[in-house]
Design a protein around this motif. Sequence first.
Motif, mmCIF file in Angstrom:
data_model
loop_
_atom_site.group_PDB
_atom_site.id
_atom_site.type_symbol
_atom_site.label_atom_id
_atom_site.label_comp_id
_atom_site.label_asym_id
_atom_site.label_seq_id
_atom_site.Cartn_x
_atom_site.Cartn_y
_atom_site.Cartn_z
ATOM 1 N N ARG A 28 0.694 -1.072 0.095
ATOM 2 C CA ARG A 28 -0.063 -0.242 0.113
ATOM 3 C C ARG A 28 0.772 1.157 0.129
ATOM 4 O O ARG A 28 0.496 2.195 -0.603
ATOM 5 C CB ARG A 28 -0.979 0.070 1.261
ATOM 6 C CG ARG A 28 -1.863 -1.310 1.291
ATOM 7 C CD ARG A 28 -2.824 -1.331 2.387
ATOM 8 N NE ARG A 28 -3.884 -0.383 2.551
ATOM 9 C CZ ARG A 28 -4.692 -0.234 3.459
ATOM 10 N NH1 ARG A 28 -4.766 -1.192 4.299
ATOM 11 N NH2 ARG A 28 -5.723 0.720 3.555
ATOM 12 N N SER A 29 2.118 1.253 0.802
ATOM 13 C CA SER A 29 3.032 2.422 0.703
ATOM 14 C C SER A 29 3.566 2.575 -0.835
ATOM 15 O O SER A 29 3.517 3.720 -0.943
ATOM 16 C CB SER A 29 3.989 2.204 1.716
ATOM 17 O OG SER A 29 5.003 3.347 1.733
ATOM 18 N N ALA A 30 3.941 1.468 -1.136
ATOM 19 C CA ALA A 30 4.422 1.531 -2.603
ATOM 20 C C ALA A 30 3.621 2.121 -3.521
ATOM 21 O O ALA A 30 3.930 2.843 -4.381
ATOM 22 C CB ALA A 30 4.824 0.143 -2.929
ATOM 23 N N LYS A 31 2.268 1.533 -3.416
ATOM 24 C CA LYS A 31 1.413 2.077 -4.313
ATOM 25 C C LYS A 31 1.177 3.725 -4.191
ATOM 26 O O LYS A 31 0.932 4.520 -5.246
ATOM 27 C CB LYS A 31 -0.158 1.665 -3.912
ATOM 28 C CG LYS A 31 -1.218 2.163 -4.583
ATOM 29 C CD LYS A 31 -2.660 1.538 -4.233
ATOM 30 C CE LYS A 31 -3.956 2.006 -5.030
ATOM 31 N NZ LYS A 31 -5.178 1.481 -4.497
ATOM 32 N N MET A 32 1.146 4.276 -2.807
ATOM 33 C CA MET A 32 1.127 5.597 -2.874
ATOM 34 C C MET A 32 2.217 6.494 -3.574
ATOM 35 O O MET A 32 1.966 7.478 -4.195
ATOM 36 C CB MET A 32 1.108 6.235 -1.294
ATOM 37 C CG MET A 32 -0.370 5.949 -0.801
ATOM 38 S SD MET A 32 -0.842 6.816 0.685
ATOM 39 C CE MET A 32 0.451 6.189 1.964
ATOM 40 N N SER A 64 -0.253 3.629 15.733
ATOM 41 C CA SER A 64 -0.370 5.247 15.701
ATOM 42 C C SER A 64 0.518 5.968 14.873
ATOM 43 O O SER A 64 -0.036 7.177 14.387
ATOM 44 C CB SER A 64 -0.663 5.618 17.426
ATOM 45 O OG SER A 64 0.816 5.443 17.884
ATOM 46 N N VAL A 65 1.896 5.733 15.043
ATOM 47 C CA VAL A 65 2.885 6.690 14.290
ATOM 48 C C VAL A 65 2.601 6.734 12.864
ATOM 49 O O VAL A 65 2.489 7.744 12.243
ATOM 50 C CB VAL A 65 4.163 6.229 14.504
ATOM 51 C CG1 VAL A 65 5.243 6.954 13.773
ATOM 52 C CG2 VAL A 65 4.573 6.466 16.049
ATOM 53 N N LEU A 66 2.298 5.643 12.342
ATOM 54 C CA LEU A 66 1.834 5.338 10.869
ATOM 55 C C LEU A 66 0.556 6.090 10.701
ATOM 56 O O LEU A 66 0.413 6.711 9.460
ATOM 57 C CB LEU A 66 1.839 3.892 10.451
ATOM 58 C CG LEU A 66 3.415 3.231 10.528
ATOM 59 C CD1 LEU A 66 2.960 1.857 10.043
ATOM 60 C CD2 LEU A 66 4.073 3.977 9.693
ATOM 61 N N VAL A 99 5.385 10.898 1.685
ATOM 62 C CA VAL A 99 4.962 9.446 1.225
ATOM 63 C C VAL A 99 6.152 8.558 1.488
ATOM 64 O O VAL A 99 6.105 7.458 2.163
ATOM 65 C CB VAL A 99 4.506 9.299 -0.087
ATOM 66 C CG1 VAL A 99 4.359 7.807 -0.416
ATOM 67 C CG2 VAL A 99 3.158 10.067 -0.195
ATOM 68 N N LEU A 100 7.660 8.892 1.234
ATOM 69 C CA LEU A 100 8.784 8.222 1.381
ATOM 70 C C LEU A 100 9.109 7.988 2.695
ATOM 71 O O LEU A 100 9.459 7.089 3.182
ATOM 72 C CB LEU A 100 10.068 9.201 0.744
ATOM 73 C CG LEU A 100 10.321 8.808 -0.674
ATOM 74 C CD1 LEU A 100 11.194 10.015 -1.126
ATOM 75 C CD2 LEU A 100 10.348 7.513 -0.968
ATOM 76 N N GLU A 101 8.717 9.141 3.671
ATOM 77 C CA GLU A 101 8.828 9.090 5.040
ATOM 78 C C GLU A 101 8.032 8.031 5.557
ATOM 79 O O GLU A 101 8.289 7.308 6.673
ATOM 80 C CB GLU A 101 8.725 10.333 5.826
ATOM 81 C CG GLU A 101 9.556 11.273 5.384
ATOM 82 C CD GLU A 101 9.420 12.785 6.138
ATOM 83 O OE1 GLU A 101 8.523 12.823 7.213
ATOM 84 O OE2 GLU A 101 10.059 13.858 5.770
ATOM 85 N N PHE A 102 6.856 7.874 5.019
ATOM 86 C CA PHE A 102 5.749 6.818 5.548
ATOM 87 C C PHE A 102 6.059 5.459 5.161
ATOM 88 O O PHE A 102 6.315 4.665 5.994
ATOM 89 C CB PHE A 102 4.411 7.081 4.832
ATOM 90 C CG PHE A 102 3.350 6.069 5.230
ATOM 91 C CD1 PHE A 102 2.525 6.273 6.318
ATOM 92 C CD2 PHE A 102 3.218 4.932 4.576
ATOM 93 C CE1 PHE A 102 1.532 5.374 6.882
ATOM 94 C CE2 PHE A 102 2.264 4.011 4.765
ATOM 95 C CZ PHE A 102 1.358 4.389 6.041
ATOM 96 N N ALA A 105 9.049 4.581 7.537
ATOM 97 C CA ALA A 105 8.353 4.319 8.684
ATOM 98 C C ALA A 105 7.826 2.856 8.842
ATOM 99 O O ALA A 105 7.740 2.186 9.981
ATOM 100 C CB ALA A 105 7.317 5.323 9.286
ATOM 101 N N VAL A 106 7.275 2.468 7.641
ATOM 102 C CA VAL A 106 6.349 1.075 7.582
ATOM 103 C C VAL A 106 7.343 0.157 7.892
ATOM 104 O O VAL A 106 7.196 -0.895 8.930
ATOM 105 C CB VAL A 106 5.863 0.933 6.341
ATOM 106 C CG1 VAL A 106 5.522 -0.617 5.837
ATOM 107 C CG2 VAL A 106 4.296 1.852 6.133
ATOM 108 N N ASN A 107 8.528 0.169 7.397
ATOM 109 C CA ASN A 107 9.593 -0.638 7.232
ATOM 110 C C ASN A 107 10.170 -1.053 8.799
ATOM 111 O O ASN A 107 10.560 -1.803 9.299
ATOM 112 C CB ASN A 107 11.015 -0.441 6.436
ATOM 113 C CG ASN A 107 10.573 -0.556 4.900
ATOM 114 O OD1 ASN A 107 9.826 -1.296 4.521
ATOM 115 N ND2 ASN A 107 11.168 0.266 4.060
ATOM 116 N N THR A 108 10.289 0.337 9.476
ATOM 117 C CA THR A 108 10.950 0.312 10.934
ATOM 118 C C THR A 108 9.833 -0.206 11.770
ATOM 119 O O THR A 108 10.104 -1.124 12.640
ATOM 120 C CB THR A 108 10.861 1.859 11.187
ATOM 121 O OG1 THR A 108 12.175 2.371 10.339
ATOM 122 C CG2 THR A 108 11.633 1.813 12.667
ATOM 123 N N ALA A 109 8.398 0.088 11.654
ATOM 124 C CA ALA A 109 7.526 -0.426 12.359
ATOM 125 C C ALA A 109 7.392 -1.890 12.201
ATOM 126 O O ALA A 109 7.112 -2.642 13.436
ATOM 127 C CB ALA A 109 6.142 0.155 12.085
#
Length: 540
Positions: A28-32, A64-66, A99-102, A105-109
């Motif tokens: 979903r992140s890659a799609k954005m 919650s951060v995401l 969006v890159l930061e998101f 953050a997904v990978n970190t989470a």
Amino acid sequence: MSNSKSKTDLSAAFATLRRRFEAGLPERSAKMLALTEQPIDRNLKDVMAEAHKLAGACGTFGQSVLGSLARQIEQLALEVDSKDADERLQALPGLRQLVLEFDLAVNTALQQVGSEETEDAGKLHQPDTVWLLLPSATLAEELTRQLQAFGHKVECFSDFNSCLTRLQSTAPAVLFSVIHAKNGDSLFKQTLLLKLLKQQRSRLLVLSDRDEFALRINAVQHRADAFFVSPLDIANMIATISELLEHGTRQSGRVFIVDDDKLLAQHYALVLNSAGIETHIMANTRQIIAELVAFQPDLLLMDMYMPEYSGAELAGVIRQYPSLKRLPIVFLSSEINKALQLRAMAYGADDFLTKPIDDAQLVQAVKTRLKRSLQLKNLIEKDSLTALIKHSAIKAAAELEFERSQRYDKPFSVVMLDIDHFKAVNDNYGHATGDMVITALATLLRKRIRKTDKAGRYGGEEFMLVLPNCPRQQAVTLTGHILDAFRQLNFTAGAKHFSCTFSAGVISSEENEFSNADQMIEAADKALYQAKRAGRNQVC
């Protein structure tokens, strides 16, 4: 299934949903990210839609951060979309950076995801089990016989110590206990016993040999649900126990869920199911009316923004149907703009909840709204004496089941019951005692029928059952068991003791070619009077 196993299964279901959600986050992140490559109007709207869904879902699934980052993306995409072409080109890199930061953050989470938290141990108490702590063997035997007639499981104890020993391994749904034992010991000084009852969430009813304010205060302090005084009103005591057990075991309402994010919808359903609330997730938007009519919810929980139709549009369509005008509609959305919330509610919604929402908050919010909805429904539909649905409501239930029976080719049965020689009960013992007999039969009907069945007070001492997916022989057997149990009940009027019976007529949709439910009700009524003419106290 045991309570502990149910808790384990529920925990596993929550964990599975969360893993599925987390597994889909990178895609979903890659799609954005891909959508921010080009400053196309449609792409920005898709970014807003995806970020909006993620803002609600991430918080719900413990990220919650995401969720906060997704909300920032949604708001920035809205700002970029409002600019002219040149300004949009200049603003797009900022959106892409967010969006890159998101994505990072997904990978970190996902790397930090730990083991799932385990649920607290399940309750030990057995549903529908009543313990009697009574020094009087005669009273214990009489209560046991009558409680068993209502389908309750009963265990008896004559002293506090034997009850405490049993509590080490299991617990009742309800404990009915004397306050003062024969040796003078007080229930309210049995600290460990009362503590174990509280831990297992068992309900407590007390019996006192005297009516004193101080004793009533003690009962309240120890969370007793009822206070009885000797001589015991057995009918009232049994009705109280049955009501407590019904509230403790039945579903707390029915909620219809509409959300295009299927994982989120399944999560809401699990959360509400764990609180005793029955749920249905919408399968097909175009069939929403048919699904609502089939499920008969007490509340509709709906997202505001969905790909095909908005929640406001669907609310407007629902309000076009007279039978759905009273259905409470609550929007559950990530939309935080109050003006937009109010505009959406103008289409016919009643309330608005904002995503992400804590599980406990969701349960409390839904329960509060369900309580209001059911209170209003009960005022309209339920008989004040018996708490069964009224004449018009039970007829409407029969009409609905007739339509379902025709549509799905499944048998259903209608049963008409009438208490035998009821006029003599009123004449000999008084109308208050007659009301007690009516209430006892109503309680018995509620206890013995299935959750899908309906029981109603048709009028006076006459009752009606609507039994979906139930052929004639099954309906006759059920009614016969209820009659057997009703015969065993003893009623008291002063120093007089008596029992009652009823006559019943059963008719099934498979017996004849009925054109409507009214014809079935009329046929069941004829069968009832056939039972009366044949000598009463029987099922025809």
